[in-house]
Design a protein around this motif. Structure first.
Motif, short mmCIF file in Angstrom:
data_model
loop_
_atom_site.label_atom_id
_atom_site.label_comp_id
_atom_site.label_asym_id
_atom_site.label_seq_id
_atom_site.Cartn_x
_atom_site.Cartn_y
_atom_site.Cartn_z
N LEU A 118 0.83 -1.21 0.00
CA LEU A 118 0.00 0.00 0.00
C LEU A 118 0.86 1.25 0.00
O LEU A 118 0.45 2.31 0.46
N THR A 119 2.08 1.15 -0.48
CA THR A 119 3.07 2.23 -0.56
C THR A 119 3.64 2.59 0.80
O THR A 119 4.83 2.38 1.05
N ASP A 120 2.82 3.14 1.70
CA ASP A 120 3.31 3.51 3.02
C ASP A 120 2.83 2.53 4.08
O ASP A 120 2.90 2.80 5.27
N ALA A 121 2.35 1.38 3.64
CA ALA A 121 1.87 0.34 4.55
C ALA A 121 1.75 -0.95 3.75
O ALA A 121 1.96 -0.96 2.53
N GLU A 165 5.37 2.79 10.36
CA GLU A 165 6.04 2.81 11.66
C GLU A 165 6.29 1.40 12.15
O GLU A 165 7.39 1.08 12.63
N SER A 166 5.30 0.54 12.03
CA SER A 166 5.46 -0.85 12.47
C SER A 166 6.45 -1.61 11.59
O SER A 166 7.23 -2.43 12.07
N LEU A 167 6.42 -1.34 10.29
CA LEU A 167 7.35 -2.00 9.38
C LEU A 167 8.79 -1.61 9.67
O LEU A 167 9.70 -2.42 9.56
N LEU A 192 8.21 -7.31 10.90
CA LEU A 192 7.11 -7.58 9.96
C LEU A 192 7.42 -7.10 8.55
O LEU A 192 6.83 -7.60 7.58
N GLY A 193 8.35 -6.18 8.42
CA GLY A 193 8.73 -5.72 7.09
C GLY A 193 9.48 -6.77 6.29
O GLY A 193 9.66 -6.62 5.07
N THR A 194 9.92 -7.84 6.95
CA THR A 194 10.69 -8.88 6.26
C THR A 194 9.88 -10.14 5.99
O THR A 194 10.42 -11.08 5.38
#
Length: 202
Positions: free
Chosen positions: A18-21, A65-67, A72-74
């Motif tokens: 979602l680009t920023d999420a 922020e969470s990523l 969770l970003g990985t």
């Protein structure tokens, strides 16, 4: 609030950028029982909000922020993740008080297996080790565990076969990122004590 007792291993079935999420879709069974839109489920120790449920799959939106602050970003499609529903007032607190608010990301170090348990070393950001004490509680990827030893840069935990079989720590390898949440009580005590300690030093 959570207890750090993992209820099941879910599987990431889709990730929408979602680009920023990201929109994270997770296949699960146990945690969907009694769960509705807006409820909280911890994913590898990160508190996420259920935004949709379709059959045996639920969806959560993960903000930038969470990523940036968690592992969770990985995650990738097909990854297994630790899942736990928010605790209810009539549930036994089998682990410890867990908020699902990740304090930092560590990494798996050495794994030392024995006949009845496996000792795992976790590299910890230096800013967090002051909150970690021997025989105290730590949350690793959403799992409530007891600290065996702690140094300025790492800690160790002993994992019984049940934990190895039911959580991601059973197959995490050296170098894998893990989410860490320290004991929130320790952080509150530090904040309350700092003004008093500063006065004593002056």
């Amino acid at each position: 609030m959570f207890t750090g007792i993992v209820e099941e291993l879910g599987t990431v079935s889709a990730i929408d950028d979602l680009t920023d999420a990201i929109r994270l879709r997770i296949a699960a069974d146990v945690v969907l029982e009694g769960t509705g839109l807006g409820d909280s489920i911890a994913v590898n120790g990160c508190c996420l909000t259920v935004v949709s449920i379709e059959g045996r799959t639920w969806t959560a939106d993960v903000m930038r922020e969470s990523l940036d602050k968690t592992s969770l970003g990985t995650v990738r499609v097909g990854d297994r993740v630790n899942l736990e529903r928010a605790v209810t007032a009539d549930k036994r607190l089998g682990g410890h008080i867990v908020q699902g608010h990740v304090d930092g990301v560590g990494s798996i170090g050495r794994r030392t297996p024995s006949e009845h348990w496996t000792v795992v070393e976790i590299a910890v950001p230096p800013a967090l080790t002051r909150y970690v004490v021997e025989k105290g509680s730590i949350t690793i990827d959403g799992i409530s565990l007891t600290v065996v030893d702690v140094t300025d840069t790492s800690l160790t935990v002993s994992l019984i076969p049940e934990t190895l079989a039911r959580t991601t720590l059973g197959f995490r390898e050296a170098g894998d990122a893990v989410n860490l949440e320290v004991d929130v009580i320790a952080k509150h005590v530090e904040k309350l004590a700092l003004p008093y300690l500063s006065q004593k030093e002056n």
